[in-house]
Design a protein around this motif. Structure first.
Motif, PDB file in Angstrom:
ATOM      1  N   ALA A 195       0.821  -1.217   0.000  1.00 49.12           N
ATOM      2  CA  ALA A 195       0.000   0.000   0.000  1.00 49.12           C
ATOM      3  C   ALA A 195       0.851   1.261   0.000  1.00 49.12           C
ATOM      4  O   ALA A 195       0.500   2.246  -0.651  1.00 49.12           O
ATOM      5  CB  ALA A 195      -0.940  -0.002   1.203  1.00 49.12           C
ATOM      6  N   ASP A 196       1.975   1.239   0.707  1.00 48.59           N
ATOM      7  CA  ASP A 196       2.843   2.419   0.742  1.00 48.59           C
ATOM      8  C   ASP A 196       3.330   2.792  -0.657  1.00 48.59           C
ATOM      9  O   ASP A 196       3.306   3.969  -1.043  1.00 48.59           O
ATOM     10  CB  ASP A 196       4.027   2.200   1.686  1.00 48.59           C
ATOM     11  N   LEU A 197       3.700   1.792  -1.448  1.00 47.18           N
ATOM     12  CA  LEU A 197       4.174   2.075  -2.801  1.00 47.18           C
ATOM     13  C   LEU A 197       3.028   2.413  -3.748  1.00 47.18           C
ATOM     14  O   LEU A 197       3.177   3.278  -4.618  1.00 47.18           O
ATOM     15  CB  LEU A 197       4.978   0.893  -3.344  1.00 47.18           C
ATOM     16  N   TRP A 198       1.880   1.751  -3.603  1.00 46.63           N
ATOM     17  CA  TRP A 198       0.727   2.094  -4.444  1.00 46.63           C
ATOM     18  C   TRP A 198       0.306   3.542  -4.190  1.00 46.63           C
ATOM     19  O   TRP A 198      -0.047   4.265  -5.117  1.00 46.63           O
ATOM     20  CB  TRP A 198      -0.449   1.152  -4.211  1.00 46.63           C
ATOM     21  N   GLU A 199       0.342   3.965  -2.938  1.00 44.90           N
ATOM     22  CA  GLU A 199      -0.030   5.342  -2.621  1.00 44.90           C
ATOM     23  C   GLU A 199       0.963   6.325  -3.226  1.00 44.90           C
ATOM     24  O   GLU A 199       0.577   7.353  -3.794  1.00 44.90           O
ATOM     25  CB  GLU A 199      -0.128   5.525  -1.104  1.00 44.90           C
ATOM     26  N   THR A 200       2.240   6.015  -3.140  1.00 43.54           N
ATOM     27  CA  THR A 200       3.262   6.858  -3.774  1.00 43.54           C
ATOM     28  C   THR A 200       3.043   6.915  -5.278  1.00 43.54           C
ATOM     29  O   THR A 200       3.093   7.993  -5.888  1.00 43.54           O
ATOM     30  CB  THR A 200       4.673   6.316  -3.466  1.00 43.54           C
ATOM     31  N   LEU A 201       2.784   5.772  -5.872  1.00 41.35           N
ATOM     32  CA  LEU A 201       2.546   5.721  -7.315  1.00 41.35           C
ATOM     33  C   LEU A 201       1.311   6.534  -7.691  1.00 41.35           C
ATOM     34  O   LEU A 201       1.332   7.290  -8.667  1.00 41.35           O
ATOM     35  CB  LEU A 201       2.398   4.265  -7.750  1.00 41.35           C
ATOM     36  N   TYR A 202       0.259   6.410  -6.919  1.00 43.35           N
ATOM     37  CA  TYR A 202      -0.951   7.191  -7.171  1.00 43.35           C
ATOM     38  C   TYR A 202      -0.625   8.684  -7.163  1.00 43.35           C
ATOM     39  O   TYR A 202      -1.018   9.421  -8.069  1.00 43.35           O
ATOM     40  CB  TYR A 202      -2.027   6.877  -6.127  1.00 43.35           C
ATOM     41  N   ASN A 203       0.094   9.126  -6.149  1.00 40.50           N
ATOM     42  CA  ASN A 203       0.422  10.556  -6.033  1.00 40.50           C
ATOM     43  C   ASN A 203       1.277  11.041  -7.195  1.00 40.50           C
ATOM     44  O   ASN A 203       1.152  12.190  -7.620  1.00 40.50           O
ATOM     45  CB  ASN A 203       1.104  10.833  -4.697  1.00 40.50           C
ATOM     46  N   LEU A 204       2.128  10.191  -7.737  1.00 36.23           N
ATOM     47  CA  LEU A 204       2.939  10.570  -8.889  1.00 36.23           C
ATOM     48  C   LEU A 204       2.129  10.600 -10.183  1.00 36.23           C
ATOM     49  O   LEU A 204       2.507  11.269 -11.142  1.00 36.23           O
ATOM     50  CB  LEU A 204       4.114   9.604  -9.048  1.00 36.23           C
TER      51      LEU A 204
END
Length: 142
Positions: free
Chosen positions: A91-100
């Motif tokens: 989830a931490d990486l999916w959230e980062t990816l979403y924000n990018l």
């Protein structure tokens, strides 16, 4: 994985695209799994290309997981990165990816792994080097 496990990644830029950045980027991912390595590659690519004039990004990858996730980012965000079992994996990486991806048009194209795809072969070679020499590619120096 074991304590010595390393998830590495390589990103090979299409001809002309990465001219300002060099032909490739390479590194290792925190909490190493293949999925985290694949996701980190896309995240690093988007971070390093955030200032390019074109907001469109087409990512070629052999990771079904990443392609699926890029298509599901809006749904994951709507559910606050939770599913019926709790917080989704990575989830931490999916959230980062979403924000990018918020202000970019990011698309993903799945390519067959190990099938003489020039860019994918180079990315695999780079990831292999990072895996073999993780001390050279310090993930904390990004």
């Amino acid at each position: 994985g074991s304590e010595k496990a390393v998830a590495s990644y390589g990103v090979f830029f299409a001809e002309g695209y990465g001219a300002a950045l060099g032909p490739a980027i390479v590194g290792t991912a925190a909490a190493p799994t293949n999925n985290r390595g694949e996701m980190t590659a896309v995240i690093r690519f988007l971070q390093l290309t955030s200032n390019v004039r074109s907001k469109a990004a087409l990512i070629f990858t052999d990771s079904k997981y990443v392609c699926w996730g890029v298509q599901q980012l809006e749904l994951m965000k709507a559910k606050n990165f939770f599913d019926a079992n709790g917080r989704i994996p990575n989830a931490d990486l999916w959230e980062t990816l979403y924000n990018l991806c918020i202000e970019r048009e990011v698309r993903c194209r799945l390519v067959q792994a190990h099938a003489d795809n020039h860019g994918n072969s180079w990315a695999d070679t780079l990831a292999g080097l990072a895996s073999k020499y993780p001390h050279v590619f310090d993930r904390d120096s990004w």
